[in-house]
Design a protein around this motif. Structure first.
Motif, PDB file in Angstrom:
ATOM      1  N   LEU A  19      37.675 -18.119 -84.997  1.00 26.01           N
ATOM      2  CA  LEU A  19      38.394 -18.556 -83.806  1.00 26.01           C
ATOM      3  C   LEU A  19      37.822 -19.850 -83.226  1.00 26.01           C
ATOM      4  O   LEU A  19      38.580 -20.767 -82.875  1.00 26.01           O
ATOM      5  N   GLU A  23      39.942 -23.282 -83.057  1.00 27.48           N
ATOM      6  CA  GLU A  23      40.247 -23.924 -81.772  1.00 27.48           C
ATOM      7  C   GLU A  23      39.859 -25.400 -81.813  1.00 27.48           C
ATOM      8  O   GLU A  23      40.558 -26.245 -81.273  1.00 27.48           O
ATOM      9  N   LYS A  24      38.783 -25.677 -82.474  1.00 28.26           N
ATOM     10  CA  LYS A  24      38.259 -27.044 -82.537  1.00 28.26           C
ATOM     11  C   LYS A  24      38.980 -27.900 -83.583  1.00 28.26           C
ATOM     12  O   LYS A  24      39.265 -29.067 -83.352  1.00 28.26           O
ATOM     13  N   TYR A 161      45.060 -17.869 -85.455  1.00 35.63           N
ATOM     14  CA  TYR A 161      45.932 -18.865 -84.822  1.00 35.63           C
ATOM     15  C   TYR A 161      46.570 -18.327 -83.544  1.00 35.63           C
ATOM     16  O   TYR A 161      46.740 -19.053 -82.584  1.00 35.63           O
ATOM     17  N   LYS A 163      45.408 -16.796 -81.249  1.00 37.66           N
ATOM     18  CA  LYS A 163      44.477 -16.788 -80.118  1.00 37.66           C
ATOM     19  C   LYS A 163      44.063 -18.178 -79.651  1.00 37.66           C
ATOM     20  O   LYS A 163      43.304 -18.288 -78.697  1.00 37.66           O
ATOM     21  N   ILE A 164      44.537 -19.243 -80.297  1.00 37.58           N
ATOM     22  CA  ILE A 164      44.079 -20.571 -79.889  1.00 37.58           C
ATOM     23  C   ILE A 164      45.018 -21.184 -78.848  1.00 37.58           C
ATOM     24  O   ILE A 164      46.169 -20.786 -78.718  1.00 37.58           O
ATOM     25  N   SER A 165      44.502 -22.158 -78.119  1.00 35.29           N
ATOM     26  CA  SER A 165      45.170 -22.658 -76.916  1.00 35.29           C
ATOM     27  C   SER A 165      46.541 -23.272 -77.169  1.00 35.29           C
ATOM     28  O   SER A 165      47.492 -22.964 -76.443  1.00 35.29           O
TER      29      SER A 165
END
Length: 180
Positions: A19, A23-24, A161, A163-165
């Motif tokens: 995760l 995210e990065k 995916y 869970k990412i912003s």
């Protein structure tokens, strides 16, 4: 008629990212072509590129912009979508009545602040095509459908995916669209 064609071209190591890494570094590249009746915008390859070859577009950003544009068009009469790869190439969408949009490719010299604008751009020239009439309903339905396919496809490659912003922003916008 409005249609979207896209093709993911992600690096294989994305599938194994956790995760925090996703995210990065979890942007999604590929190819995308938007069809406004007989006019098109973007690139979709005639032959499938070899695995691991990065695409030309940030699909993650394009789908975020397109879903937001649908929502903004329900609130205002005009939206400009900036090409993720060019600061001066935009798609202008004007709502001309409850179910019709006028779509144009526009070019501006000055860089604007964001990827989406709801105020008329100043000093632009029309690009390759202009004032193509499409159905707002068809535009909305196609964007929702292709965005859902896109989200399912990236989730199948890496379940993190969801869970990412930027994925959460797209899902939130899709929820707002379906409430319209």
């Amino acid at each position: 008629m409005f249609r979207i064609r896209y093709l993911l071209t992600m690096e294989p190591e994305i599938a194994s990212m956790d995760l925090i890494e996703l995210e990065k570094e979890g942007i999604v590249s590929g190819y995308m072509e938007l069809y406004f009746n007989e006019k098109d915008y973007g690139i979709y390859p005639d032959i499938i590129p070899p695995k691991g070859l990065q695409g030309l577009y940030l699909l993650s950003t394009w789908f975020e912009q397109l879903t937001e544009a649908v929502y903004l068009l329900s609130q205002s009469g005009i939206v400009y979508i900036n090409d993720t790869e060019s600061h001066n190439s935009w798609i202008e969408l004007k709502r001309i009545n409850w179910n019709e949009l006028e779509a144009s490719h526009v070019i501006v010299e000055e860089k604007h602040g964001g990827l989406l604008e709801t105020k008329p751009l100043q000093d632009f020239e029309y690009g390759d095509w202009q004032k193509v009439i499409i159905s707002y309903t068809e535009f909305k339905v196609e964007i929702v459908k292709k965005t859902m396919e896109f989200l399912q496809e990236i989730h199948s490659l890496n379940s993190n995916y969801s869970k990412i912003s930027w994925v959460k922003r797209i899902v939130t916008t899709l929820e707002k669209i379906t409430e319209l």
